[in-house]
Design a protein around this motif. Sequence first.
Motif, PDB file in Angstrom:
ATOM      1  N   PRO A 235      45.656  39.072  40.835  1.00 32.35           N
ATOM      2  CA  PRO A 235      46.718  38.237  40.245  1.00 32.35           C
ATOM      3  C   PRO A 235      47.406  37.308  41.232  1.00 32.35           C
ATOM      4  O   PRO A 235      48.038  36.333  40.817  1.00 32.35           O
ATOM      5  CB  PRO A 235      47.707  39.276  39.691  1.00 32.35           C
ATOM      6  CG  PRO A 235      47.356  40.566  40.347  1.00 32.35           C
ATOM      7  CD  PRO A 235      45.911  40.497  40.682  1.00 32.35           C
ATOM      8  N   GLY A 238      43.806  35.137  43.027  1.00 33.43           N
ATOM      9  CA  GLY A 238      42.771  34.627  42.128  1.00 33.43           C
ATOM     10  C   GLY A 238      41.410  35.144  42.570  1.00 33.43           C
ATOM     11  O   GLY A 238      41.290  36.273  43.067  1.00 33.43           O
ATOM     12  N   TRP A 324      43.532  30.585  38.400  1.00 31.29           N
ATOM     13  CA  TRP A 324      44.195  31.612  39.220  1.00 31.29           C
ATOM     14  C   TRP A 324      44.071  31.294  40.709  1.00 31.29           C
ATOM     15  O   TRP A 324      44.670  32.005  41.538  1.00 31.29           O
ATOM     16  CB  TRP A 324      43.613  33.003  38.920  1.00 31.29           C
ATOM     17  CG  TRP A 324      43.958  33.457  37.547  1.00 31.29           C
ATOM     18  CD1 TRP A 324      43.273  33.188  36.405  1.00 31.29           C
ATOM     19  CD2 TRP A 324      45.107  34.228  37.144  1.00 31.29           C
ATOM     20  NE1 TRP A 324      43.911  33.738  35.320  1.00 31.29           N
ATOM     21  CE2 TRP A 324      45.034  34.394  35.747  1.00 31.29           C
ATOM     22  CE3 TRP A 324      46.177  34.793  37.828  1.00 31.29           C
ATOM     23  CZ2 TRP A 324      45.991  35.099  35.032  1.00 31.29           C
ATOM     24  CZ3 TRP A 324      47.133  35.510  37.108  1.00 31.29           C
ATOM     25  CH2 TRP A 324      47.038  35.657  35.733  1.00 31.29           C
ATOM     26  N   GLY A 336      52.923  32.468  37.463  1.00 29.76           N
ATOM     27  CA  GLY A 336      52.125  33.694  37.466  1.00 29.76           C
ATOM     28  C   GLY A 336      52.829  34.827  36.748  1.00 29.76           C
ATOM     29  O   GLY A 336      52.214  35.571  35.983  1.00 29.76           O
TER      30      GLY A 336
END
Length: 389
Positions: A235, A238, A324, A336
Amino acid sequence: MSGYHKRNLDPFPVNKLRRVDRPTTFIDDGQIKRVKERDAGFMKARRGSYGQTYQKEVGRFVTKHPLSGAEAWIGLMIRNLVDGVAAKQKAPIQDDPKVLSVHIKEAVYFLRADAVGICELPSYAIYSHNFDFRNPESDGIPVELNHKYAIAILVDQDWRTAQAFTGHDWISNSMSMLAYTNSGFIAIILAEYIRRLGYPARAHYAANYQVVVPPILLWAGLGEMSRIGDCIINPFLGPRFKAAVVTTDLPLVPDRPIDFGLQDFCSSCKKCARECLGGALSDSGKEMHNGYEKWPLDVEKCTKMRVGNQNGSGCGTCLKVCPWNKPYSPLHRAVGWAVRNSSLARRIAIRGDDLMGYGKPNYSKKWWFDLEDVEGNGVLLKPIKNNTN
Ligand code: SF4
């Protein structure tokens, strides 16, 4: 006892991620067969399964740029340092798995990793056979590995460079090799450190794996399975990382898998499939493959694109265009957070990514020379036409 424990050196707020009991990709554990390393795309190219052109190119596609060649060179020099004998006496330290887990993670960050997670080592994540370079047509060398835990180590391929490259130009392999070699370097030091504490440990990295990395990353809470074939997305990083692993019997507390909405995101986004130059990624639904329900990857097309690219060294176009793949800036932290927590935010982010022009190269940030080492031995370097330096 399981789950996350607060540490001092975490670069990202991993304690805020939603933890789940199983990976968000359906895994039918009982159906997964251990795989042979010889069946990986690059090994098939080496064996000539994709034809003579790719058999020749696979031997030079990394070394044909002098920087990725230098990184791969040092990566190979350390490949025999992955294992050793544990000290006869255990170090006089606490043997509480919780204390040791926190300590090991702090040590990994001290060694300059960007993310770390721990899981129990699934037996299906161990290769059944390693590739035998001296006898490539054989099944390979049987792998025996009985360690209980896996410590997974991620190293960023560098956002600043990712911003500048096209995804398939002359720096692509250098980004991969940087993270492969540096994560291997960290894993080798960590494994030796654990052995000096009196516990067995082995490092696994790109030049010497005995494990299949993606399931370990899933169980160690470092990411979810994405549409980019077997690629895990973290997260905060990416797809812009490479991973190494240390397996050990040091008593540890496993982390839990994470859910940050990626299955929903990838179901709609499909940007990597749209932009893949080799046509290797699919915009269709998931399929069962060796016990995993995942988006299909055409390994042959992907390998041919990366190995055979004549206008660059390797290919990471999927990494480049993925929404991402962002810096950890205040703006992208806020986006995010919203995307992890809201399906509406995910829809807006997917539309917005194209509208904002993300995924395109920013040539003003380019710092490298475009060069091709014609003979692959560092002697004859040829400048590339249209070199923007
Ligand atoms: Fe998923 Fe989109 Fe990234 Fe592909 S580009 S991996 S579909 S988020």
